[in-house]
Write an enzyme that holds these catalytic residues in place. Sequence first.
Site, PDB file in Angstrom:
ATOM      1  N   HIS A 281     -16.484 -78.736  66.224  1.00 38.79           N
ATOM      2  CA  HIS A 281     -17.727 -78.122  66.709  1.00 38.79           C
ATOM      3  C   HIS A 281     -17.405 -77.213  67.891  1.00 38.79           C
ATOM      4  CE1 HIS A 281     -21.826 -77.930  68.490  1.00 38.79           C
ATOM      5  NE2 HIS A 281     -22.229 -78.165  67.259  1.00 38.79           N
TER       6      HIS A 281
ATOM      7  N   PHE B 245     -20.609 -73.497  64.796  1.00 40.82           N
ATOM      8  CA  PHE B 245     -21.299 -74.266  65.834  1.00 40.82           C
ATOM      9  C   PHE B 245     -22.548 -73.511  66.301  1.00 40.82           C
ATOM     10  CE2 PHE B 245     -19.269 -71.346  68.731  1.00 40.82           C
ATOM     11  CZ  PHE B 245     -20.008 -71.388  69.908  1.00 40.82           C
ATOM     12  N   GLU B 246     -23.654 -74.234  66.387  1.00 41.64           N
ATOM     13  CA  GLU B 246     -24.938 -73.707  66.855  1.00 41.64           C
ATOM     14  C   GLU B 246     -25.340 -72.413  66.132  1.00 41.64           C
ATOM     15  OE1 GLU B 246     -26.423 -75.916  68.890  1.00 41.64           O
ATOM     16  OE2 GLU B 246     -24.543 -77.003  68.659  1.00 41.64           O
ATOM     17  N   LEU B 247     -24.957 -72.320  64.857  1.00 43.90           N
ATOM     18  CA  LEU B 247     -25.276 -71.178  63.982  1.00 43.90           C
ATOM     19  C   LEU B 247     -24.725 -69.847  64.503  1.00 43.90           C
ATOM     20  CD1 LEU B 247     -28.888 -71.877  62.641  1.00 43.90           C
ATOM     21  CD2 LEU B 247     -26.691 -72.799  61.889  1.00 43.90           C
TER      22      LEU B 247
ATOM     23  N   TRP C 163     -28.375 -70.000  67.567  1.00 40.30           N
ATOM     24  CA  TRP C 163     -29.732 -70.562  67.642  1.00 40.30           C
ATOM     25  C   TRP C 163     -30.046 -71.094  69.049  1.00 40.30           C
ATOM     26  CZ3 TRP C 163     -29.957 -75.549  64.019  1.00 40.30           C
ATOM     27  CH2 TRP C 163     -29.231 -76.591  64.581  1.00 40.30           C
TER      28      TRP C 163
END
Length: 391
Positions: free
Chosen positions: A106, A142-144, A293
């Site tokens: 991640h 990770f986190e779009l 995001w």
Amino acid sequence: MTGIVFYFHAHQPRRIRYYSFFDIGSKNYFNDDLNKRILDRVVYKCYKPALEMIYDNIIKYDIKVSFSISGTLIEQLELYHPEILELWKKLVDTGNVEIVSETYYHSLAYLIDKDEFINQIKLHRKKIKEIFNYKSRSFRNFELVFNNEIGEIVYSLGYKVALTEGTEKILGNRSPNYVYKLKINNLRLLLRNYRLSDDIGFRFTNKNWSEYPLTADKYYLWLKSTPGDIINIFMDFETIGEHIWKESGIFEFWNKLFEYIGKEKYFETYNITEAAEEFNYKDELNIPELISWADIERDLSAWIGDSIQREALDYLRELYRKFKNNEKTLNTLRYLSTSDNFYYMSLKYNSDGDVHKYFREEAFATPYDSFISYMNILRDIELDQAIENRN
């Protein structure tokens, strides 16, 4: 029939401990006691009851959902709660659950080294195959976090669809409620409907919100009034029970929402890859700049927006270049590449700062404590390698 994709991201980092200048040389970098305590709590409040709830609704209403599960979470579950992995396997075995690929750690690997980015994706794909006997065809960073180059890389690795944020930065006045295609290749894109997703993820317990309380009845009507082919509801899995406590009614909300969807047949639920294959793409998207995001900006400022974050990333890059052929050191650096380490250093304030504080405060009192500890660990690694090389 309108489609819905429910996608949940599950992740726990291997958090570092407070590491002062005087700790240099001890090589005890990780706060694994804290990591276990947090995991125990999240298993009790979220993973076990939420997975059981989703399984029940799959059986009752043939609901389909998608998950990504970081490698660092899988490792911790293997150590401390293998029963949760067995429960996840039970869901996958229904055929109604898709597992999405990501970087194993991640991590900010894409910002560190492109080969490392690819290697971490391959590590995660291998782990998912090992644990779930499942070959992922979809990808989320990770986190779009996404741009054209990431799309090129993941498409070259054989992925058919990627997830990212449905921000106006890439859509303009277009809707996120369609399948799109990346302009430079044939990669399909599913875009998060951030308003409907955040109505649950961030506003569910906000008593100052004009729509509070959010009931399943109200939300279902909002879904029915939403135009488009496919509505993508993406959020952290820990939203259910951990970030938003059981006492708030979050489990009742999801059970009732799944019941409406299952009984009324107004919507069809899809896994990510199914949705990308079922619907024709609406348009092509060009995404030259990195988006995510996270936070109001929907960019990378959550991780590299402040000078201390960038300094830490530069130092990590330097050590990657020096020691990427040293397997033991590389393994440690990979844990340090996890995005949470940089998120904890954020100096943001107001509502975004409150979110950063929520995730940081069990590990570090301030962003500066996180930064100092992180930099001291990197210094320790570099000094240790210098001594080893002299010997």
